[in-house]
Design an enzyme around this catalytic site. Structure first.
Site, PDB file in Angstrom:
ATOM      1  N   ASP A  59       0.803  -1.092  -0.198  1.00 56.44           N
ATOM      2  CA  ASP A  59      -0.142   0.019   0.079  1.00 56.44           C
ATOM      3  C   ASP A  59       0.904   1.029   0.009  1.00 56.44           C
ATOM      4  O   ASP A  59       1.582   1.512   1.035  1.00 56.44           O
ATOM      5  CB  ASP A  59      -0.798   0.153   1.200  1.00 56.44           C
ATOM      6  CG  ASP A  59      -1.913   1.160   1.314  1.00 56.44           C
ATOM      7  OD1 ASP A  59      -1.527   2.126   0.798  1.00 56.44           O
ATOM      8  OD2 ASP A  59      -3.067   0.752   1.747  1.00 56.44           O
ATOM      9  N   SER A 117      -6.532   4.562  -1.344  1.00 55.77           N
ATOM     10  CA  SER A 117      -6.437   3.170  -0.942  1.00 55.77           C
ATOM     11  C   SER A 117      -8.011   2.605  -1.166  1.00 55.77           C
ATOM     12  O   SER A 117      -7.862   1.210  -1.105  1.00 55.77           O
ATOM     13  CB  SER A 117      -5.835   3.001   0.425  1.00 55.77           C
ATOM     14  OG  SER A 117      -4.609   3.540   0.470  1.00 55.77           O
ATOM     15  N   HIS A 383      -1.393   1.937  -5.015  1.00 60.93           N
ATOM     16  CA  HIS A 383      -0.985   3.119  -5.498  1.00 60.93           C
ATOM     17  C   HIS A 383       0.390   3.387  -5.044  1.00 60.93           C
ATOM     18  O   HIS A 383       1.154   2.859  -4.359  1.00 60.93           O
ATOM     19  CB  HIS A 383      -1.887   4.099  -4.921  1.00 60.93           C
ATOM     20  CG  HIS A 383      -1.755   4.376  -3.447  1.00 60.93           C
ATOM     21  ND1 HIS A 383      -0.993   5.087  -2.567  1.00 60.93           N
ATOM     22  CD2 HIS A 383      -2.773   4.046  -2.456  1.00 60.93           C
ATOM     23  CE1 HIS A 383      -1.070   4.953  -1.444  1.00 60.93           C
ATOM     24  NE2 HIS A 383      -2.325   4.387  -1.192  1.00 60.93           N
TER      25      HIS A 383
END
Length: 525
Positions: A59, A117, A383
């Site tokens: 993440d 997220s 991301h």
């Protein structure tokens, strides 16, 4: 082998606002299935049925710049690989266990060029792209609007695996109700509705459920749940078991429910369910006699003064607080759960890259405990961040060191790691701070940034995806992020796409000492 770019993003391309078709989950599912059919036409390699699935999710920590830095950036400098990660990351000539040339998935949300997220978790777990800030729902749901949720729920690969008879788990060094893990089990118009205490009155009146409640109720037979955020499970103002005198850790639930007790009560008769909140209790368990495990610490992402050094014995007093203070590095529930470590946000840059290497150690451990003949392992990110490294550093230069040049504008040195924005922006006497006057190798040093922000932002670049095991070749080229769970489900014969599973000539998975499982492993920003 062929490298095929599918739906590659052109320079300057910006995804448009979501069209009506993008609000329909079937649009994304159909697009992923077409991509899957194209992949199947390319080559025929390991076509075994995947008995086990492992997804590692970095993440914010697996953008190309961050993973490249951890891979080839000489964390310690020089050629000594004693402190290397699972793959021997001893500099530009070494490498992380995961590192092979990756195909990037595209991370944008349906309404955001630079994603968050929640929308990305919905993509790589549920196979459907979604709006920023929403989890486990289609793009037909507007953030904060509870009344747009009904009928727009989408299920995740965790649900598909559970329906397929596999054991599943979630293990995390952040709160279990955080956006990234919650897309595996929850459906919410707002990623921040951790408990009903964080929800607005109209959402409560509209019948929407908070994320912690959904963790207990939506899929009650998740075998392993380990993470932080226990205050969202207890009645408002209830004292915390570990920090009874700290108000910030008190319970938050307005409905006065004890969700830990509700979790326990929901288990079938004869099954053993254990709740733990400390490492000592976890290690004391005979896991062979436990059917369901729930472990929750307080919200763990609060840095302590000093980081753990690579290769240090565990536990290390003074390490920054996370589930790594509860579970051994590289062993946090692998391979039966879902492991969160921190990534490349504006923690100290040293902390960020060391935790990326800890994720790599977990990947290496999972590889040793499983076989690529029957286990598909996937490593990716939701991301990136606005993290970069450069400055023409020589081979062997510590990744945390200075570039071998000064700015030709202000005549000051700069570190090889920099951020596009964030709290590292500092002006001293009207000029950029001179980094040679500070301890830029300190664990809590925040690299300089171009734009001042209290918190650094996500990045909009594509991220890497790595795969090993049955049907790993389906993850090639450039894909939309929501393609990932469709490829994994195809490999494991779970979910709705199973017509190929009994096809003549497709080998069955080899016998395994492990029960079939789905493990989702993430690295959190």
């Amino acid at each position: 082998q062929k490298l095929v770019l599918l739906g590659a993003m052109q320079p300057g391309f910006s995804p448009p606002c979501p069209a009506d078709r993008e609000k329909d989950p079937e649009y994304w599912r159909g697009q992923a299935q077409e991509t899957l059919r194209a992949a199947l036409r390319l080559q025929h390699l390991n076509q075994n049925v995947a008995k086990n699935l492992i997804l590692f999710l970095g993440d914010g920590g697996m953008g190309v710049q961050c993973s490249q830095s951890a891979w080839g950036g000489e964390l310690q400098g020089g050629d000594d690989d004693d402190d290397a990660g699972a793959g021997g990351a001893d500099g530009a000539d070494g490498g992380l266990f995961i590192y092979t040339p990756p195909p990037p998935p595209q991370t944008y949300n349906t309404n955001a060029q630079v994603p968050d997220s929640a929308g990305t978790a919905t993509a790589y777990l549920c196979g459907v792209k979604a709006n920023e800030g929403t989890v486990g729902v289609s793009a037909g749901v507007t953030r904060d609007r509870c009344n747009t949720t009904k009928g727009q729920e989408v299920t995740s690969i965790l649900r598909w695996a559970k329906d397929g008879g596999k054991a599943v788990g979630i293990v995390t060094t952040t709160r279990v109700t955080h956006a990234t893990p919650s897309a595996a089990y929850a459906h919410s118009a707002n990623r921040d509705w951790y408990s009903d205490g964080e929800m607005p009155p109209d959402a409560l009146e509209g019948g929407c459920k908070d994320i912690a409640r959904q963790l207990v109720e939506n899929i009650p037979d998740i075998e392993v749940i380990l993470g932080g955020g226990r205050k969202y499970m207890f009645p408002k103002n209830a004292s915390d078991v570990e920090y009874p005198h700290e108000d910030k850790h008190r319970g938050t639930r307005l409905d006065r429910r004890d969700l830990v007790q509700a979790w326990h009560d929901a288990k079938p008769p004869g099954k053993v369910a254990k709740y733990v909140w400390h490492r000592r209790d976890l290690l004391a368990l005979n896991l062979s006699r436990v059917d369901f495990l729930l472990g929750e610490s307080r919200h763990p992402r609060v840095p302590r003064p000093q980081p753990c050094a690579l290769g240090d014995p565990w536990p290390v007093p003074g390490c920054w607080d996370s589930w790594s203070s509860q579970l051994p590095p590289g062993d946090a529930g692998t391979p039966k759960g879902c492991c969160y470590l921190q990534g490349c946000p504006t923690l100290g840059m040293l902390q960020a890259l060391h935790e990326a290497v800890e994720l790599d150690r977990a990947i290496g451990l999972a590889a040793r405990l499983t076989s690529p003949q029957d286990t598909l392992s996937v490593v990716t990110a939701d991301h990136s961040h606005v993290f970069t490294f450069g400055g023409y550093t020589p081979r062997g230069n510590p990744i945390f060191g200075l570039a071998p040049m000064q700015s030709d504008v202000d005549r000051k040195p700069f570190t090889s790691i920099l951020y596009g924005n964030g709290p590292g922006y500092k002006i001293v006497a009207g000029e950029r701070e001179n980094v040679s006057a500070v301890d830029f190798a300190h664990a809590n040093y925040q690299a300089q940034s171009a734009v001042p922000l209290r918190q650094e932002t996500h990045g909009g670049e594509d991220v890497a995806v790595f795969a090993r095991g049955p049907m790993a070749h389906l993850l090639h080229g450039v894909h939309e992020q929501n393609y990932i769970p469709h490829a994994m489900a195809y490999a494991a014969c779970i979910g709705s796409n199973r017509a190929h599973c009994n096809a003549a000539g497709r080998p069955a998975a080899a016998a395994s000492i492990l029960l079939p499982f789905l493990a989702l492993l993430f690295l959190l920003c």
